[in-house]
Scaffold this active site. Sequence first.
Site, short mmCIF file in Angstrom:
data_model
loop_
_atom_site.label_atom_id
_atom_site.label_comp_id
_atom_site.label_asym_id
_atom_site.label_seq_id
_atom_site.Cartn_x
_atom_site.Cartn_y
_atom_site.Cartn_z
N LYS A 85 41.82 37.78 46.49
CA LYS A 85 41.98 39.17 47.36
C LYS A 85 42.96 39.08 48.48
O LYS A 85 43.87 39.97 48.41
CB LYS A 85 40.42 39.35 48.05
N ARG A 121 31.24 45.57 51.45
CA ARG A 121 30.50 44.13 50.93
C ARG A 121 29.14 44.35 50.43
O ARG A 121 28.45 43.59 49.90
CB ARG A 121 30.64 43.15 51.81
N ARG A 163 42.53 25.26 49.73
CA ARG A 163 43.02 26.06 50.78
C ARG A 163 42.54 25.34 52.14
O ARG A 163 43.28 25.19 53.12
CB ARG A 163 42.26 27.22 50.72
N ARG A 172 38.95 27.04 58.05
CA ARG A 172 37.96 28.09 58.07
C ARG A 172 36.44 27.21 58.52
O ARG A 172 36.36 26.68 57.40
CB ARG A 172 38.08 29.06 57.12
N ARG A 203 27.76 31.68 50.47
CA ARG A 203 28.76 33.04 50.15
C ARG A 203 28.73 33.69 48.88
O ARG A 203 28.67 34.75 48.59
CB ARG A 203 30.15 32.59 50.64
P1 AP5 Z 1 42.28 33.92 48.44
O1 AP5 Z 1 43.38 34.77 48.24
O2 AP5 Z 1 42.26 33.31 49.92
O3 AP5 Z 1 41.00 34.46 48.21
P2 AP5 Z 1 40.16 35.32 48.68
O4 AP5 Z 1 39.31 36.12 47.85
O5 AP5 Z 1 40.92 36.16 49.80
O6 AP5 Z 1 38.88 34.37 49.61
P3 AP5 Z 1 38.39 34.57 50.67
O7 AP5 Z 1 37.74 33.15 50.97
O8 AP5 Z 1 39.29 34.76 52.01
O9 AP5 Z 1 37.27 35.49 50.25
P4 AP5 Z 1 35.94 35.98 51.24
O10 AP5 Z 1 35.69 37.30 50.81
O11 AP5 Z 1 34.88 34.86 51.06
O12 AP5 Z 1 36.34 35.94 52.63
P5 AP5 Z 1 36.57 36.95 53.79
O13 AP5 Z 1 37.51 36.56 54.84
O14 AP5 Z 1 36.67 38.41 53.35
O15 AP5 Z 1 42.40 32.54 47.64
C1 AP5 Z 1 41.79 31.39 47.71
C2 AP5 Z 1 42.58 30.06 47.18
O16 AP5 Z 1 42.97 30.31 46.00
C3 AP5 Z 1 44.03 30.14 47.82
O17 AP5 Z 1 44.30 28.77 48.12
C4 AP5 Z 1 45.05 30.51 46.72
O18 AP5 Z 1 46.14 30.11 46.91
C5 AP5 Z 1 44.41 30.25 45.51
N1 AP5 Z 1 44.33 31.34 44.59
C6 AP5 Z 1 44.55 32.66 44.88
N2 AP5 Z 1 44.75 33.17 43.56
C7 AP5 Z 1 44.65 32.26 42.47
C8 AP5 Z 1 44.88 32.13 41.14
N3 AP5 Z 1 45.20 33.52 40.30
N4 AP5 Z 1 45.14 30.80 40.62
C9 AP5 Z 1 44.92 29.78 41.35
N5 AP5 Z 1 44.60 29.82 42.60
C10 AP5 Z 1 44.69 31.14 43.25
O19 AP5 Z 1 35.12 37.00 54.73
C11 AP5 Z 1 34.77 35.80 55.39
C12 AP5 Z 1 33.53 36.17 56.21
O20 AP5 Z 1 33.51 37.21 57.00
C13 AP5 Z 1 32.11 36.77 55.17
O21 AP5 Z 1 31.49 35.44 54.68
C14 AP5 Z 1 31.37 37.34 56.07
O22 AP5 Z 1 30.71 36.13 56.98
C15 AP5 Z 1 32.35 37.88 57.13
N6 AP5 Z 1 32.71 39.33 56.70
C16 AP5 Z 1 34.07 39.77 56.36
N7 AP5 Z 1 34.04 40.85 55.98
C17 AP5 Z 1 32.52 41.47 55.91
C18 AP5 Z 1 32.06 42.50 55.65
N8 AP5 Z 1 32.63 43.52 54.95
N9 AP5 Z 1 30.62 42.79 55.96
C19 AP5 Z 1 30.05 41.55 56.41
N10 AP5 Z 1 30.45 40.53 56.83
C20 AP5 Z 1 31.94 40.41 56.44
#
Ligand code: AP5
Length: 193
Positions: A13, A88, A127, A136, A147
């Site tokens: 994402k 979410r 990552r 992280r 997660r």
């Molecule tokens: P990346 O692009 O970073 O993936 P992502 O989907 O953004 O992953 P996240 O781990 O950031 O998502 P998340 O939803 O768990 O975290 P968030 O910060 O929202 O890619 C990941 C890796 O893969 C990278 O190394 C990249 O290079 C590689 N990659 C990407 N595409 C690829 C491809 N096509 N092929 C190969 N490799 C690839 O949330 C974190 C925490 O915050 C949550 O757990 C929760 O506690 C809190 N939180 C956030 N939002 C909310 C909400 N709305 N409500 C409640 N709690 C929330």
Amino acid sequence: MRLILLGPPGAGKGTQAARLVERHGIVQLSTGDMLRAAVRDKTPVGLKAQDIMARGELVPDLVVGEIVADRIEAADCARGFILDGFPRTVAQAEILKDLMARKGLTLDVVIELVVDESALLGRIEKRARESGAAVRADDTPEALKKRLEVYRAQTAPVSEYYRAAGLLQTVDGMLNVDEVTERIEAAIKASVA
Ligand code: AP5
């Protein structure tokens, strides 16, 4: 253009949102990034969120809803935005619906990146290795397991919510990064045209 990127942790994402920002000149609203900044700055929200995030659980809906409500009002969102990591839960989707209705805004498309869960641990570990000291707190195998459980139980229904609303487009997130971008662009074109 206003769109949502959905998908499990590590689906890509953030990677794809950054590309959409460049291509379309709209802003990325990542609730994960906003919450990590709050944790770093030790704000009241950050202090509440820190342990919840490290465990891989969700921050309460109303807390996140307020953060998004404040952000959407900023001037830089006037041309559009990409919501990355929000909503979410179905409750958050309802919060967003009310919020946008109050502002007279509509969503153009919701794009779900569909990935094979077995690939996600490898992506998260990569990552974590690449981020060095800035790793992280939730990029551990234990937190990722949690997660993913949370994603299946609480976020997967959000896809169905938007499917029912006729807004959902799915994209194969197992393709390489460039191919995923092209599929997303095609999905946007089909929805916004
Ligand atoms: P990346 O692009 O970073 O993936 P992502 O989907 O953004 O992953 P996240 O781990 O950031 O998502 P998340 O939803 O768990 O975290 P968030 O910060 O929202 O890619 C990941 C890796 O893969 C990278 O190394 C990249 O290079 C590689 N990659 C990407 N595409 C690829 C491809 N096509 N092929 C190969 N490799 C690839 O949330 C974190 C925490 O915050 C949550 O757990 C929760 O506690 C809190 N939180 C956030 N939002 C909310 C909400 N709305 N409500 C409640 N709690 C929330």
